[in-house]
Design a protein around this motif. Structure first.
Motif, mmCIF file in Angstrom:
data_model
loop_
_atom_site.group_PDB
_atom_site.id
_atom_site.type_symbol
_atom_site.label_atom_id
_atom_site.label_comp_id
_atom_site.label_asym_id
_atom_site.label_seq_id
_atom_site.Cartn_x
_atom_site.Cartn_y
_atom_site.Cartn_z
ATOM 1 N N ASN A 59 -20.717 33.943 16.522
ATOM 2 C CA ASN A 59 -20.382 32.627 17.045
ATOM 3 C C ASN A 59 -20.705 31.516 16.051
ATOM 4 O OD1 ASN A 59 -23.125 32.890 17.118
ATOM 5 N ND2 ASN A 59 -23.400 32.040 19.176
ATOM 6 N N ALA A 60 -20.751 31.835 14.775
ATOM 7 C CA ALA A 60 -21.009 30.821 13.750
ATOM 8 C C ALA A 60 -19.829 29.866 13.650
ATOM 9 C CB ALA A 60 -21.272 31.489 12.398
ATOM 10 N N SER A 61 -20.067 28.708 13.068
ATOM 11 C CA SER A 61 -19.017 27.704 12.935
ATOM 12 C C SER A 61 -17.961 28.171 11.935
ATOM 13 C CB SER A 61 -19.616 26.378 12.468
ATOM 14 O OG SER A 61 -20.166 26.512 11.163
ATOM 15 N N SER A 62 -16.840 27.478 11.947
ATOM 16 C CA SER A 62 -15.753 27.836 11.029
ATOM 17 C C SER A 62 -16.167 27.638 9.576
ATOM 18 C CB SER A 62 -14.514 26.991 11.344
ATOM 19 O OG SER A 62 -14.827 25.600 11.295
ATOM 20 N N THR A 63 -17.061 26.684 9.337
ATOM 21 C CA THR A 63 -17.546 26.464 7.973
ATOM 22 C C THR A 63 -18.345 27.655 7.463
ATOM 23 O OG1 THR A 63 -17.659 24.081 8.395
ATOM 24 C CG2 THR A 63 -18.879 24.928 6.501
ATOM 25 N N TRP A 64 -19.238 28.192 8.309
ATOM 26 C CA TRP A 64 -20.033 29.349 7.904
ATOM 27 C C TRP A 64 -19.172 30.605 7.841
ATOM 28 C CZ3 TRP A 64 -24.095 28.864 5.268
ATOM 29 C CH2 TRP A 64 -25.011 27.838 5.500
ATOM 30 N N HIS A 65 -18.133 30.689 8.680
ATOM 31 C CA HIS A 65 -17.214 31.822 8.582
ATOM 32 C C HIS A 65 -16.506 31.811 7.225
ATOM 33 C CE1 HIS A 65 -17.535 33.937 12.297
ATOM 34 N NE2 HIS A 65 -17.281 32.873 13.043
ATOM 35 N N ALA A 66 -16.160 30.617 6.749
ATOM 36 C CA ALA A 66 -15.510 30.507 5.445
ATOM 37 C C ALA A 66 -16.461 30.939 4.333
ATOM 38 C CB ALA A 66 -15.039 29.069 5.220
ATOM 39 N N ILE A 67 -17.724 30.513 4.419
ATOM 40 C CA ILE A 67 -18.718 30.912 3.416
ATOM 41 C C ILE A 67 -18.942 32.423 3.460
ATOM 42 C CG2 ILE A 67 -21.139 30.688 2.756
ATOM 43 C CD1 ILE A 67 -21.032 27.807 3.744
ATOM 44 N N GLU A 68 -18.986 32.979 4.663
ATOM 45 C CA GLU A 68 -19.170 34.420 4.800
ATOM 46 C C GLU A 68 -18.004 35.184 4.181
ATOM 47 O OE1 GLU A 68 -19.805 37.727 8.384
ATOM 48 O OE2 GLU A 68 -18.986 35.746 8.820
ATOM 49 N N TYR A 69 -16.792 34.686 4.387
ATOM 50 C CA TYR A 69 -15.597 35.337 3.835
ATOM 51 C C TYR A 69 -15.629 35.312 2.304
ATOM 52 C CZ TYR A 69 -10.644 36.660 3.654
ATOM 53 O OH TYR A 69 -9.458 37.316 3.426
ATOM 54 N N GLY A 70 -16.049 34.194 1.737
ATOM 55 C CA GLY A 70 -16.165 34.122 0.283
ATOM 56 C C GLY A 70 -17.318 34.949 -0.239
ATOM 57 N N LEU A 71 -18.391 35.060 0.561
ATOM 58 C CA LEU A 71 -19.553 35.842 0.147
ATOM 59 C C LEU A 71 -19.221 37.321 0.025
ATOM 60 C CD1 LEU A 71 -22.583 35.702 -0.512
ATOM 61 C CD2 LEU A 71 -23.043 36.019 1.924
ATOM 62 N N GLU A 72 -18.299 37.806 0.854
ATOM 63 C CA GLU A 72 -17.887 39.207 0.770
ATOM 64 C C GLU A 72 -17.339 39.536 -0.611
ATOM 65 O OE1 GLU A 72 -15.085 39.933 3.834
ATOM 66 O OE2 GLU A 72 -16.482 39.554 5.486
ATOM 67 N N LEU A 73 -16.551 38.635 -1.176
ATOM 68 C CA LEU A 73 -16.007 38.852 -2.513
ATOM 69 C C LEU A 73 -17.041 38.568 -3.587
ATOM 70 C CD1 LEU A 73 -13.637 39.484 -4.359
ATOM 71 C CD2 LEU A 73 -12.860 37.120 -4.097
ATOM 72 N N LEU A 74 -17.915 37.598 -3.343
ATOM 73 C CA LEU A 74 -18.935 37.268 -4.327
ATOM 74 C C LEU A 74 -19.872 38.444 -4.577
ATOM 75 C CD1 LEU A 74 -20.164 34.983 -6.061
ATOM 76 C CD2 LEU A 74 -21.613 34.417 -4.111
ATOM 77 N N LYS A 75 -20.165 39.214 -3.539
ATOM 78 C CA LYS A 75 -21.064 40.354 -3.672
ATOM 79 C C LYS A 75 -20.518 41.401 -4.641
ATOM 80 C CE LYS A 75 -23.060 40.039 0.982
ATOM 81 N NZ LYS A 75 -23.175 40.717 2.307
ATOM 82 N N LYS A 76 -19.193 41.457 -4.804
ATOM 83 C CA LYS A 76 -18.596 42.464 -5.674
ATOM 84 C C LYS A 76 -18.738 42.123 -7.156
ATOM 85 C CE LYS A 76 -15.114 43.768 -2.231
ATOM 86 N NZ LYS A 76 -13.663 43.921 -1.942
ATOM 87 N N GLY A 77 -19.033 40.857 -7.469
ATOM 88 C CA GLY A 77 -19.097 40.470 -8.873
ATOM 89 C C GLY A 77 -20.398 39.837 -9.313
ATOM 90 N N VAL A 78 -21.309 39.571 -8.364
ATOM 91 C CA VAL A 78 -22.557 38.916 -8.732
ATOM 92 C C VAL A 78 -23.543 39.938 -9.297
ATOM 93 C CG1 VAL A 78 -23.724 39.198 -6.500
ATOM 94 C CG2 VAL A 78 -24.230 37.212 -7.926
ATOM 95 N N ILE A 79 -24.351 39.494 -10.238
ATOM 96 C CA ILE A 79 -25.323 40.381 -10.877
ATOM 97 C C ILE A 79 -26.580 39.583 -11.208
ATOM 98 C CG2 ILE A 79 -24.398 39.957 -13.197
ATOM 99 C CD1 ILE A 79 -25.129 42.820 -13.918
ATOM 100 N N TRP A 80 -27.707 40.245 -11.150
ATOM 101 C CA TRP A 80 -28.985 39.632 -11.539
ATOM 102 C C TRP A 80 -29.191 39.804 -13.041
ATOM 103 C CZ3 TRP A 80 -32.558 36.783 -8.897
ATOM 104 C CH2 TRP A 80 -32.447 36.735 -7.507
ATOM 105 N N ARG A 81 -29.594 38.718 -13.691
ATOM 106 C CA ARG A 81 -30.012 38.776 -15.089
ATOM 107 C C ARG A 81 -31.536 38.852 -15.124
ATOM 108 N NH1 ARG A 81 -25.469 40.598 -17.188
ATOM 109 N NH2 ARG A 81 -23.765 39.080 -17.227
ATOM 110 N N ILE A 82 -32.041 39.808 -15.824
ATOM 111 C CA ILE A 82 -33.467 40.115 -15.770
ATOM 112 C C ILE A 82 -34.269 39.189 -16.675
ATOM 113 C CG2 ILE A 82 -35.205 41.916 -16.059
ATOM 114 C CD1 ILE A 82 -33.193 42.386 -13.797
ATOM 115 N N GLY A 83 -35.290 38.553 -16.070
ATOM 116 C CA GLY A 83 -36.267 37.786 -16.830
ATOM 117 C C GLY A 83 -37.591 38.523 -16.800
#
Length: 338
Positions: free
Chosen positions: A203-227
């Motif tokens: 029941n999240a707002s449409s704004t958070w649904h949009a962020i969630e939809y983009g986050l699904e794709l972001l997870k496929k390309g994001v990586i941690w750089r080690i410090g």
């Protein structure tokens, strides 16, 4: 009120309460509504259907709230079939597929609307005669491929919508302490991994649904750089740079190590003995290529497909299509420097 006053001072614009509206959810109690309106001095509780060209995020975002389909149909009818194929290609790429870019960068469009937009573009490309659509000589999936692969380079509206929404999630990762982010999220996003693993409620707002939809794709390309490795989880986070998969391939088994920092020596170099014990050779070879920080720098998130860690629309679409992320096949192994 402090936020509104800060906005007024920074923009030199005064807010007129008589022209402002406030919206409450159905679960909001009447005494809370009255208290909020008294503090903010707002009286109207109704929003306009559209604001700045965007539909007001109230209730379910159905196809009827968007005007993209009507605008595109109107443009296509004005041109009809008086264009050669070359002109149609330019019109589709420069006009038809760009009309919805603004709204696609804010909201997740209903899948039915994306399909309707694709149908209008497809019918315009193949043309019609006496109200009947002509033969589709090539499957539309092939037309979506780049020209170098035998297609025309047209956009898939679903994928294009998701690729544009990745930017919102990316901004939250890069700038977690944001004026428009709820306070309970600011505390979690500073841990970065918490936001990446976030599960949004239905029941999240449409704004958070949009962020969630983009986050699904972001997870496929994001990586941690080690410090220093203190914020990166060995068995859960993406931190091993390679072309296809950023997480460890080796099974965890009974390993009690949790953080990447536990694999480092006191001077920041790799403890070569531990990877030999807990990781398979394919992981060991990639881990040893990672240049760690000798200055105890903090770990940070970057965009894996790009050598410099910079997020671009082209890379987002490539990741969504599952195409190779690096032209030379070696780009993901080069560490970003700060």
């Amino acid at each position: 009120m402090q936020v509104l006053e800060k906005y007024s001072r920074s923009t030199d614009q005064l807010i007129n309460p008589n022209k402002c509206s406030i919206y409450f959810g159905q679960a909001c109690e009447e005494n809370v509504k009255a208290q909020a309106k008294s503090i903010l001095q707002f009286t109207a509780e109704t929003f306009e259907t559209r604001y700045l060209g965007l539909p007001t995020p109230k209730g379910r975002m159905s196809k009827g709230k968007f005007q993209s389909q009507g605008k595109l149909t109107k443009r296509v009818l004005q041109i009809k079939n008086h264009m050669a194929q070359g002109g149609k290609e330019v019109f589709i790429k420069a006009v038809a597929q760009s009309l919805s870019t603004y709204v696609m960068g804010v909201y997740k469009l209903p899948l039915g609307l994306c399909d309707d937009l694709t149908k209008i573009i497809r019918d315009f490309w193949w043309g019609s005669e006496k109200g009947k659509r002509k033969m589709d000589w090539v499957a539309w999936e092939i037309m979506l491929k780049p020209k170098i692969k035998g297609g025309m380079g047209f956009k898939d509206m679903r994928i294009f919508n998701q690729a544009l929404l990745v930017r919102q999630a990316w901004r939250l990762l890069q700038n977690p302490v944001n004026l428009f982010v709820p306070r309970y999220y600011v505390l979690d996003i500073t841990q970065m991994a918490t936001f990446i693993d976030t599960v949004f409620s239905g029941n999240a707002s449409s704004t958070w649904h949009a962020i969630e939809y983009g986050l699904e794709l972001l997870k496929k390309g994001v990586i941690w750089r080690i410090g220093n490795g203190t914020d990166v989880r060995i068995w859960r986070d993406p931190w091993i740079p390679r072309n296809d998969y950023y997480k460890t391939i080796s099974p965890k088994r009974r390993c009690r190590l949790k953080w990447v920092s536990e694999l480092l020596n006191n001077d920041g170099s790799w403890n070569t003995n531990l990877p030999q014990i807990y990781f398979q050779p394919m992981d060991i070879s990639e881990i040893m290529k990672i240049k760690t920080s000798r200055r105890n720098d903090v770990d940070f998130v970057a965009w894996g497909p790009d050598e410099k860690g910079i997020l671009s629309l082209k890379e987002r679409i490539c990741v969504r299509y599952g195409t190779p992320r690096n032209r030379d096949g070696q780009g993901s192994n080069k560490q970003q420097t700060r």
